[in-house]
Design an enzyme around this catalytic site. Structure first.
Site, PDB file in Angstrom:
ATOM      1  N   ARG A 197       0.880  -1.289   0.124  1.00 43.79           N
ATOM      2  CA  ARG A 197       0.003   0.084   0.158  1.00 43.79           C
ATOM      3  C   ARG A 197       0.927   1.098   0.072  1.00 43.79           C
ATOM      4  NH1 ARG A 197      -3.511  -2.757  -1.361  1.00 43.79           N
ATOM      5  NH2 ARG A 197      -5.682  -3.052  -0.458  1.00 43.79           N
TER       6      ARG A 197
ATOM      7  N   GLU B 179      -4.739   7.232  -4.675  1.00 37.63           N
ATOM      8  CA  GLU B 179      -4.889   6.632  -6.091  1.00 37.63           C
ATOM      9  C   GLU B 179      -6.029   7.193  -6.683  1.00 37.63           C
ATOM     10  OE1 GLU B 179      -4.231   2.363  -5.472  1.00 37.63           O
ATOM     11  OE2 GLU B 179      -2.296   2.429  -5.060  1.00 37.63           O
TER      12      GLU B 179
ATOM     13  N   HIS C 234      -1.449   0.202  -9.516  1.00 34.87           N
ATOM     14  CA  HIS C 234      -2.040  -0.847  -8.665  1.00 34.87           C
ATOM     15  C   HIS C 234      -2.527  -2.276  -9.292  1.00 34.87           C
ATOM     16  CE1 HIS C 234      -4.017  -1.107  -4.363  1.00 34.87           C
ATOM     17  NE2 HIS C 234      -3.823  -2.365  -4.631  1.00 34.87           N
TER      18      HIS C 234
HETATM   19  C1  GLV Z   1      -4.968  -5.442  -3.653  1.00 30.39           C
HETATM   20  O1  GLV Z   1      -4.501  -4.512  -3.495  1.00 30.39           O
HETATM   21  C2  GLV Z   1      -5.847  -6.113  -2.584  1.00 30.39           C
HETATM   22  O2  GLV Z   1      -5.944  -5.811  -1.356  1.00 30.39           O
HETATM   23  O3  GLV Z   1      -6.333  -7.033  -2.821  1.00 30.39           O
END
Ligand code: GLV
Length: 323
Positions: A236, A265, A284
């Site tokens: 993260r 984001e 991401h």
């Molecule tokens: C992706 O970042 C998730 O948390 O599934």
């Protein structure tokens, strides 16, 4: 009474097609993401919510939906949900661990190799017509850093961290790890966070974002890293102080970074990290394969069906609500 469930995005996988048999279903069809105000309105009168990591489920939203009985997120991370506000109301929160472990570890390795071997910079170089007779193969042409045989430091030795360790073993790397609660994994040397940062050529982050891990990689800890080290973040964005990282990368205190996640984001185009050639970025996409996203959606729906049938969710982040 038929329960009402709201799904904040069209979902892949097979199981979503069965959900309407268990509830009155309403799904956001886009385009794009739903937004805070739409979510609040759509959720009015609903008993269940299936959401994505882009949906902020905070105390203000929860206060507006007194009938809510469960939340199922199609993600493993749940930092977008106010867990204590949910638990206070005995609302179970489902997530989708396990199925995305290998896919996310692959992404960490992809970024590691790309950053170490300057793949994106090289790709741009060729496409922009810079590969000419005058500017061609030479002993120091596009030299990078070896991944094979280097030392990797894994911060967070959960399922994804361990999957990264397995890949690192295949590359003949020395593997160090730090975990909040000590965890012994064969072939992995458990060390303090400081020692890991001082010894590693590559540091890969695999902890969840929480009050304890926010800005874990602050200026002080980044300064402990070797000046030719590479930082990889597929966890993260909030775990890293992005400004401090950008300064370290620009000053030559760090060699490079591979970043899949940002504090905010979608990332703003003027984020300092985006102006640096030694940073490889992605939007991401850690778990983004067709197969894995289908499996994640299926688990999110399974969790919702369990809740609708009055059973505990298969993967519940706050199982105490069932006691
Ligand atoms: C992706 O970042 C998730 O948390 O599934």
């Amino acid at each position: 009474m038929t329960k009402k469930v709201f799904v904040t995005h069209q979902l892949p996988g097979a199981r979503i097609h069965d959900l309407a048999r268990y509830c009155e279903l309403n799904m956001w069809m886009g385009p794009g993401l739903l937004g805070v105000e739409n979510l609040r309105q759509e959720l009015r009168g609903c008993h269940g919510l299936i959401c994505l990591l882009t949906d902020r489920v905070d105390a203000t939203l929860l206060a507006a939906v007194p009938d809510l009985e469960f939340v199922s997120s199609m993600s493993v991370g749940v930092d977008h949900v106010d867990l204590s506000a949910l638990s206070a109301r005995n609302i179970p929160l489902g997530n989708t661990p396990g199925v995305l472990v290998d896919t996310t570890a692959d992404t960490a390795f992809a970024l590691m190799l790309a950053a170490a071997r300057r793949v994106v910079e090289a790709d741009n170089f060729v496409r922009q017509g810079n590969w000419t007779q005058k500017n061609a193969w030479a002993p120091d042409f596009f030299t990078g850093k070896d991944v094979s045989g280097a030392t990797i430091g894994i911060i967070g030795l959960g399922q994804i961290g361990q999957a990264v360790a397995r890949r690192a073993a295949g590359f003949g790397m020395e593997i160090l790890a730090w975990n909040r609660t000590s965890r012994q994994v064969p072939g992995v040397e458990s060390v303090s966070l400081e020692e890991l940062l001082q010894r590693s050529d590559f540091v890969s982050l695999h902890v969840a974002l929480s009050d304890e891990t926010r800005y874990l990689m602050n200026a002080e800890r980044i300064a402990l890293m070797k000046s030719d080290a590479i930082l990889i973040n597929t966890a993260r964005g909030g775990i890293v102080d992005e400004e401090a990282l950008a300064v370290a990368l620009a000053d030559g205190h760090l060699a490079a970074a591979g970043i899949d996640v940002f504090e905010n984001e979608p990332v703003s185009p003027d984020n300092a990290l985006l102006s640096l050639k030694n940073v490889v970025v992605a939007p991401h996409i850690g778990s983004a394969t067709t197969l894995t996203r289908g499996k994640m959606a299926d688990i999110a729906v399974e969790n919702a069906i369990a809740a609708l049938e009055g059973r505990p969710m298969i993967h519940c982040v706050n199982p105490d609500v069932y006691r």
